[in-house]
Enzyme design. Sequence first.
Site, mmCIF file in Angstrom:
data_model
loop_
_atom_site.group_PDB
_atom_site.id
_atom_site.type_symbol
_atom_site.label_atom_id
_atom_site.label_comp_id
_atom_site.label_asym_id
_atom_site.label_seq_id
_atom_site.Cartn_x
_atom_site.Cartn_y
_atom_site.Cartn_z
ATOM 1 N N GLU A 297 0.813 -1.224 0.000
ATOM 2 C CA GLU A 297 0.000 0.000 0.000
ATOM 3 C C GLU A 297 0.846 1.275 0.000
ATOM 4 O OE1 GLU A 297 -3.913 -1.609 2.359
ATOM 5 O OE2 GLU A 297 -2.261 -0.923 3.601
ATOM 6 N N TYR A 388 -8.131 -12.508 7.804
ATOM 7 C CA TYR A 388 -7.969 -11.201 8.449
ATOM 8 C C TYR A 388 -8.921 -11.115 9.644
ATOM 9 C CZ TYR A 388 -4.623 -8.703 5.495
ATOM 10 O OH TYR A 388 -3.479 -8.267 4.882
ATOM 11 N N ASP A 390 -9.335 -8.899 11.773
ATOM 12 C CA ASP A 390 -9.950 -7.603 12.101
ATOM 13 C C ASP A 390 -11.328 -7.502 11.442
ATOM 14 O OD1 ASP A 390 -8.498 -7.627 9.697
ATOM 15 O OD2 ASP A 390 -8.209 -5.460 9.686
ATOM 16 N N TRP A 439 -4.871 -7.363 12.614
ATOM 17 C CA TRP A 439 -4.616 -5.933 12.430
ATOM 18 C C TRP A 439 -5.429 -5.187 13.479
ATOM 19 C CZ3 TRP A 439 -0.697 -5.041 9.331
ATOM 20 C CH2 TRP A 439 -0.416 -5.930 8.289
HETATM 21 C C1 ACM Z 1 -1.978 -5.333 4.301
HETATM 22 O O1 ACM Z 1 -3.077 -5.678 4.737
HETATM 23 N N1 ACM Z 1 -1.796 -4.082 3.890
HETATM 24 C C2 ACM Z 1 -0.869 -6.245 4.202
#
Ligand code: ACM
Length: 533
Positions: A297, A388, A390, A439
Amino acid sequence: MIVPKPVRNEPGPGSFELDERTSLTAAPALGEVAAWLRAELAPVTGGELLPGPGSGTITLVLGDLPPEGYRLTVGADVEIVAGGPAGAFYGAQTFRQLLTPDAFRRAGRGPFRVPGVRVEDEPRFGWRGCLLDVARHFMTKHDLLRFIDLMALHKLNVLHLHLTDDQGWRLEIRRYPRLTEVGAWRKESQTGWNGAMDGRPHGGYYTQDDIREIVAYAARRHIMVVPEVDMPGHTQAAIAAHPELGNLVEPLEVGSTWGIGDNVLNVEESTIEFFQNVLEEVLELFPAPYVCVGGDEARKDQWKASPAAQRRIRELGLRDEEELQSWFVRRFGDFLAARGRRLVGWDEILEGGLAPGAVVASWRGDLGAVAAARRGHDVINCANTSLYFDYRQSPGEDEPVPFGTVLTLEDVYAFEPVPAELRGQPAAGHVLGAQCCVWTELIDSTRQVDYMAFPRLAAFAETVWSPAGRDLPDFRARLDAHLERLDAIGVEYRRATGPLPWQTRPGVPGRPEDPAGWQAQIDAWTSNLRHLR
Ligand code: ACM
């Protein structure tokens, strides 16, 4: 009732009684595992589990098995035959799960009677990871050590520590103290998705002594700690501390809002040298053969607007900013390779060509994993579409601060580390394993980490440890028993019925469900990565 499910598990004759007179002996090479098991069991038996005559004996020995493999036999005595210390450790973890959940408490509830059993086991994948983002919200050292114990309970073996980001720099660097003096603190944090701020400072960092302790504690539990210093994007905290690393004249503050920021490192030789000096200290602290330098990103607007970056592109004969990022990442790949380490980067590092030997952490669905493996790169599958944590666990309105899409326990359990497009092909051998990712933009405490990570982490553990193929009813039955262990430890996991009142976040708005937006995001990633195949 073992989680993750072992390869073979059959009832056997007899039974074992664990009490204050139980003795424990181990081959010299397995002494550390024996010491760990003693420390875990002594509080609940009231005994010392020393070698010698006892009412029952636990023996740890080496045998001709893979290093992480073990054979556990429980009868009148307990024998764990292991291929190496890691295998003995996993055998000991399985043995603990054969006891009642009370064995996971810190005070005596024994004796424990264990029915006879024979377990044969070894992991399916060598990389069984969990990423913990301690940059967005700091986790105290104490809580991090507890999290390592929870990973070890699930036979995970890689802790990917996301140490730096726009919103915080969490690692003491002796040469550049401002990185933590300035970069480890922010004025406030965004709550939810409506831009509201909490008005409350947040911060924290690990000293180098803390890191040495964390790494050693994890190693004793057969967990490798892979550090991540994210660059060239996700670097606002570093630029706030050292403005000479950035592209702008105006000073920056440590980030306090979430999302993909514009601020990236400049591409001056002095900036590369700065981060190589940082990595020199990182390499001293983290013995893992892998070091993650992020690469995800990184917006290119500042490089497009910067005469210095444009001059660099011309000098190096590069085509564009994407190639500039590749060049940048390669400088660190070469630096690490010269020191005997392998670079790990997020799948964006594929976009402009990649040094051989680099490992790709594929996160945008399966696409990066397929592309990287076909190009001969080792891959860690971190698919955001499955792993993920989160992302919210149900569509319910009361889930705390929804992020992204819904990933239920069942979605995670259904995850397959080898993407369908690679199955049966030699390139599948490049899939080292997989990694779930915690995250923490919207996870601001260990209690919330517990809620978001568990029990999905248990489902994930089966996907990387247990043989291929899933049996959801069987998993659910074992999970019921496993949740009692988590209760005994004191893990505030999400219950199947949803969040308890204090696990919701009244007044903190979530991002509304937007399936069309989510699909558009996946389509954009797909078109970015499709051309790489
Ligand atoms: C990511 O979720 N930017 C690795």
